[in-house]
Write a protein that holds these residues in place. Sequence first.
Motif: not given
Length: 484
Positions: A100-101, A189, A191
């Motif tokens: 992530e991100p 998933d 961001d």
Amino acid sequence: MRQLFIKTVCLSILLGIFQSTSAQSKKVQKDKNALLAAVEKDQEKYAEMALKIWGYAEMGYQEKKSAALLSNTLEEAGFTIEKGIAGIPTAFVASWGSGEPVIGILGEYDALPGVAQDSVPVPTPIEGQAAGHACGHHLFGSASAAASITIKNWLESTGTSGTIRFYGTPAEEGGAGKVYMVREGLFDDVDAVLHWHPSSGNGASPSSSLANKSAKFRFYGAAAHAAASPERGRSALDAVEAMNMMVNMMREHVDEKSRIHYVITRGGEAPNVVPAFAEVYYYVRHPQIQEVKDMWERVVKAAEGAALGTETEMDYEIIHGVYNLLPNTVLAKKMYDNLVSVGGVHYNDAEIAFAEKIAESFGSKKVPLENAAKIMGFEPRKGGGGSTDVGDISWVVPTAGLGTATWVPGTSAHSWQAVAAGGMSIGKKGMIVAAKTLTLTAYDLFNNPEVLEEAKKELNEKTGEGFKYEALLGDMKPPLDYRN
């Protein structure tokens, strides 16, 4: 003495914070300058790719060469490619990195039917070509690919954690390609999602759009000789006209922000034959999803009534359905600040001459050419104008977009003027402004996780507690032949 000591310590702390902040600010600016230089270094390569897609001019769900060119370019740059996603042969996802991100950048590449124009400032259709890039999606996909590759190279060279994804999204023009990708969970998933669109000006204000649902209504009657035995016929065209009449009367009794459009796509073959088949293609739009749903039920009832009254049979095929854009002010402000730092589009002498000739076709609706170099102010805008399948994404992931002056100021989308400018250097310059702005905004998001948290909070507040995404088009499969 004690107070002097405390003041000295406080001043030292503040000085240290200032120096640290100043050093960080200088590093960020140095990084951004390097990213801008990287985009500029390869701008001709991306301009060449855009012009190839401009020449392909492939319509929705038919963009085989365009999708291949983009995906191959990303694969050569080191991305992992997943093709044929969500049941769409020309849709793909290109990914690089891990963890992530996860930042997504959208890329479109479908053309519009009936707008085949050469890159000259007077109406000059290209003979034998069925479509043209009157909405500039050849520039859209190429600029987004440029930004994705530039960010990937930065992530790799700096060892920064995170994942960059390019979403190859076909059939935006009426085919709602992104809706099927959202429905398949391909953004679950992610961001943040960034996108852009060709325009006649430069802006990145948080704006909305119109939710939209469309379908082709088909009526089946009985053919007969229109003069010798009309009593034996049941006109499918009569049913279409009866439906249209009822919908037109309905316009008085819907919200004033509503938009309803239709075209008769099949109306019969000859005047002396009672049409056994007729078809009408409808769009229903409004800034709010529920209003679209309510109006849609009434349009369907009009179709059912028309069939009943003309003794014909009716069915309909949903073509697409899209949500209104849900603006995210947190992300939009980041995008806007970067657009301001990049600046607008500046014409050379040849481009000024081209633009002036284009502007002659606008009549009294001319806009100053200098507007191409300006950045519009940061001002939230409500839904209006058009619809986009980016809307569905914006309800499940914080999303921000911008527009850049790829067309002569005053140009309408879906026009020959847009095709012409998009096929020469004016389009390229606007595309590079977009690529740079997307790149800088993605950089900011990778380096500021708190911005992503704020953007997610804003999304949750706007969708409301318990919101669950459901596609307006239901569980239908992608209409891969809707342009045939």
